[in-house]
Design a protein around this motif. Structure first.
Motif, PDB file in Angstrom:
ATOM      1  N   CYS A  25       0.804  -1.226   0.000  1.00 14.65           N
ATOM      2  CA  CYS A  25       0.000   0.000   0.000  1.00 14.65           C
ATOM      3  C   CYS A  25       0.835   1.272   0.000  1.00 14.65           C
ATOM      4  N   ARG A  26       2.135   1.139  -0.163  1.00 11.32           N
ATOM      5  CA  ARG A  26       3.024   2.298  -0.099  1.00 11.32           C
ATOM      6  C   ARG A  26       2.607   3.427  -1.044  1.00 11.32           C
ATOM      7  N   PRO A  27       2.240   3.150  -2.312  1.00 10.78           N
ATOM      8  CA  PRO A  27       1.853   4.270  -3.187  1.00 10.78           C
ATOM      9  C   PRO A  27       0.633   5.042  -2.666  1.00 10.78           C
ATOM     10  N   ILE A  28      -0.326   4.330  -2.121  1.00  8.06           N
ATOM     11  CA  ILE A  28      -1.525   4.989  -1.595  1.00  8.06           C
ATOM     12  C   ILE A  28      -1.158   5.847  -0.393  1.00  8.06           C
ATOM     13  N   LEU A  29      -0.390   5.263   0.513  1.00  9.25           N
ATOM     14  CA  LEU A  29      -0.016   5.984   1.729  1.00  9.25           C
ATOM     15  C   LEU A  29       0.886   7.174   1.417  1.00  9.25           C
ATOM     16  N   ALA A  30       1.832   6.979   0.504  1.00  2.28           N
ATOM     17  CA  ALA A  30       2.760   8.056   0.160  1.00  2.28           C
ATOM     18  C   ALA A  30       2.056   9.225  -0.524  1.00  2.28           C
ATOM     19  N   SER A  31       0.963   8.936  -1.214  1.00  2.00           N
ATOM     20  CA  SER A  31       0.235   9.999  -1.908  1.00  2.00           C
ATOM     21  C   SER A  31      -0.737  10.734  -0.991  1.00  2.00           C
ATOM     22  N   GLY A  32      -0.812  10.317   0.258  1.00  2.00           N
ATOM     23  CA  GLY A  32      -1.779  10.926   1.156  1.00  2.00           C
ATOM     24  C   GLY A  32      -3.205  10.533   0.795  1.00  2.00           C
ATOM     25  N   PHE A  33      -3.344   9.309   0.291  1.00  2.00           N
ATOM     26  CA  PHE A  33      -4.640   8.759  -0.132  1.00  2.00           C
ATOM     27  C   PHE A  33      -5.197   9.478  -1.358  1.00  2.00           C
ATOM     28  N   ASN A  34      -4.347  10.113  -2.147  1.00  2.00           N
ATOM     29  CA  ASN A  34      -4.795  10.763  -3.374  1.00  2.00           C
ATOM     30  C   ASN A  34      -4.799   9.817  -4.570  1.00  2.00           C
ATOM     31  N   LEU A  35      -4.193   8.647  -4.431  1.00  2.00           N
ATOM     32  CA  LEU A  35      -4.186   7.665  -5.504  1.00  2.00           C
ATOM     33  C   LEU A  35      -5.165   6.544  -5.163  1.00  2.00           C
ATOM     34  N   ALA A  36      -5.965   6.170  -6.132  1.00  2.00           N
ATOM     35  CA  ALA A  36      -6.867   5.041  -5.943  1.00  2.00           C
ATOM     36  C   ALA A  36      -6.094   3.758  -6.233  1.00  2.00           C
ATOM     37  N   PRO A  37      -6.381   2.704  -5.488  1.00  2.00           N
ATOM     38  CA  PRO A  37      -5.696   1.425  -5.739  1.00  2.00           C
ATOM     39  C   PRO A  37      -6.011   0.898  -7.132  1.00  2.00           C
ATOM     40  N   GLY A  38      -5.062   0.157  -7.693  1.00  2.04           N
ATOM     41  CA  GLY A  38      -5.243  -0.414  -9.028  1.00  2.04           C
ATOM     42  C   GLY A  38      -4.735   0.537 -10.090  1.00  2.04           C
ATOM     43  N   ASP A  39      -4.928   0.135 -11.351  1.00  2.33           N
ATOM     44  CA  ASP A  39      -4.519   1.028 -12.427  1.00  2.33           C
ATOM     45  C   ASP A  39      -5.550   2.146 -12.569  1.00  2.33           C
ATOM     46  N   GLU A  40      -5.291   3.081 -13.473  1.00  2.00           N
ATOM     47  CA  GLU A  40      -6.173   4.244 -13.595  1.00  2.00           C
ATOM     48  C   GLU A  40      -7.609   3.853 -13.907  1.00  2.00           C
ATOM     49  N   GLY A  41      -7.792   2.888 -14.795  1.00  2.53           N
ATOM     50  CA  GLY A  41      -9.144   2.478 -15.166  1.00  2.53           C
ATOM     51  C   GLY A  41      -9.893   1.837 -14.019  1.00  2.53           C
ATOM     52  N   ASP A  42      -9.240   0.900 -13.322  1.00  2.83           N
ATOM     53  CA  ASP A  42      -9.897   0.222 -12.202  1.00  2.83           C
ATOM     54  C   ASP A  42     -10.266   1.204 -11.099  1.00  2.83           C
ATOM     55  N   GLY A  43      -9.335   2.050 -10.744  1.00  3.33           N
ATOM     56  CA  GLY A  43      -9.597   3.014  -9.682  1.00  3.33           C
ATOM     57  C   GLY A  43     -10.743   3.950 -10.025  1.00  3.33           C
ATOM     58  N   ARG A  44     -10.746   4.441 -11.249  1.00  2.00           N
ATOM     59  CA  ARG A  44     -11.791   5.380 -11.651  1.00  2.00           C
ATOM     60  C   ARG A  44     -13.169   4.723 -11.671  1.00  2.00           C
ATOM     61  N   ILE A  45     -13.245   3.521 -12.229  1.00  6.07           N
ATOM     62  CA  ILE A  45     -14.560   2.874 -12.316  1.00  6.07           C
ATOM     63  C   ILE A  45     -15.075   2.509 -10.933  1.00  6.07           C
ATOM     64  N   MET A  46     -14.186   2.086 -10.027  1.00  2.00           N
ATOM     65  CA  MET A  46     -14.642   1.729  -8.686  1.00  2.00           C
ATOM     66  C   MET A  46     -15.094   2.962  -7.909  1.00  2.00           C
ATOM     67  N   VAL A  47     -14.350   4.050  -8.010  1.00  2.00           N
ATOM     68  CA  VAL A  47     -14.765   5.286  -7.334  1.00  2.00           C
ATOM     69  C   VAL A  47     -16.111   5.745  -7.905  1.00  2.00           C
ATOM     70  N   PHE A  48     -16.245   5.695  -9.221  1.00  3.48           N
ATOM     71  CA  PHE A  48     -17.501   6.110  -9.846  1.00  3.48           C
ATOM     72  C   PHE A  48     -18.661   5.242  -9.387  1.00  3.48           C
ATOM     73  N   LEU A  49     -18.474   3.923  -9.387  1.00  2.43           N
ATOM     74  CA  LEU A  49     -19.561   3.030  -8.992  1.00  2.43           C
ATOM     75  C   LEU A  49     -19.926   3.186  -7.518  1.00  2.43           C
ATOM     76  N   LEU A  50     -18.935   3.282  -6.642  1.00  6.77           N
ATOM     77  CA  LEU A  50     -19.240   3.484  -5.229  1.00  6.77           C
ATOM     78  C   LEU A  50     -19.947   4.818  -5.005  1.00  6.77           C
ATOM     79  N   GLU A  51     -19.471   5.854  -5.654  1.00  4.02           N
ATOM     80  CA  GLU A  51     -20.077   7.170  -5.474  1.00  4.02           C
ATOM     81  C   GLU A  51     -21.490   7.207  -6.051  1.00  4.02           C
ATOM     82  N   SER A  52     -21.693   6.652  -7.240  1.00  3.85           N
ATOM     83  CA  SER A  52     -23.039   6.688  -7.818  1.00  3.85           C
ATOM     84  C   SER A  52     -24.003   5.810  -7.022  1.00  3.85           C
ATOM     85  N   THR A  53     -23.524   4.687  -6.499  1.00  7.47           N
ATOM     86  CA  THR A  53     -24.369   3.841  -5.657  1.00  7.47           C
ATOM     87  C   THR A  53     -24.720   4.570  -4.374  1.00  7.47           C
ATOM     88  N   TRP A  54     -23.739   5.208  -3.755  1.00  9.91           N
ATOM     89  CA  TRP A  54     -23.959   5.956  -2.524  1.00  9.91           C
ATOM     90  C   TRP A  54     -24.966   7.077  -2.745  1.00  9.91           C
TER      91      TRP A  54
END
Length: 135
Positions: A25-54
């Motif tokens: 988890c070093r990249p996530i922690l080092a970014s101050g939680f500004n990076l989503a886990p996974g590659d750009e596509g996975d992170g974006r789709i998961m954030v979008f789906l969680l946010e739209s579901t919420w």
């Protein structure tokens, strides 16, 4: 079934698991939680789906038709939904975390829970501490 070792919970195996988790988890922690886990596509789709579901749940709408799949209704199953993460994600959003940070925190919490329960299970079935740490 053998009883768990009376050893203190902070054994070398548990510390090794925590070190492995921090390394992964070093990249996530080092970014101050500004990076989503996974590659750009996975992170974006998961954030979008969680946010739209919420947001759908907050508005009293069905979360089964995310806007990214419009005009097709009821197609949340087109991708991973992770619906069980929504309550924790929503709680973090209510606490003021932005969508990416809330998603990253949920990923880290699930990872930590999985590592700790794996270690505890392997310890309970009588495996040595170090084999339990490397699983």
């Amino acid at each position: 079934m053998p009883e768990p070792s009376p050893r203190a919970p902070w054994s070398p195996a548990l510390l090794a698991l925590l070190l492995a988790a921090l390394t992964v988890c070093r990249p996530i922690l080092a970014s101050g939680f500004n990076l989503a886990p996974g590659d750009e596509g996975d992170g974006r789709i998961m954030v979008f789906l969680l946010e739209s579901t919420w947001r759908a749940l907050l508005a009293g709408h069905s979360p089964l038709s995310p806007p990214m799949f419009a005009p097709y209704p009821g197609v949340l199953g087109f991708t991973d939904a992770h619906l069980l993460w929504v309550p924790g994600y929503g709680a973090l959003r209510l606490l003021g975390l932005d969508p990416v940070r809330a998603y990253s925190a949920i990923i880290l919490a699930v990872l930590a829970w999985g590592l700790l329960t794996c270690w505890d299970l392997l310890r309970r079935v009588g495996l040595a501490a170090w084999p339990a740490a490397v699983t």
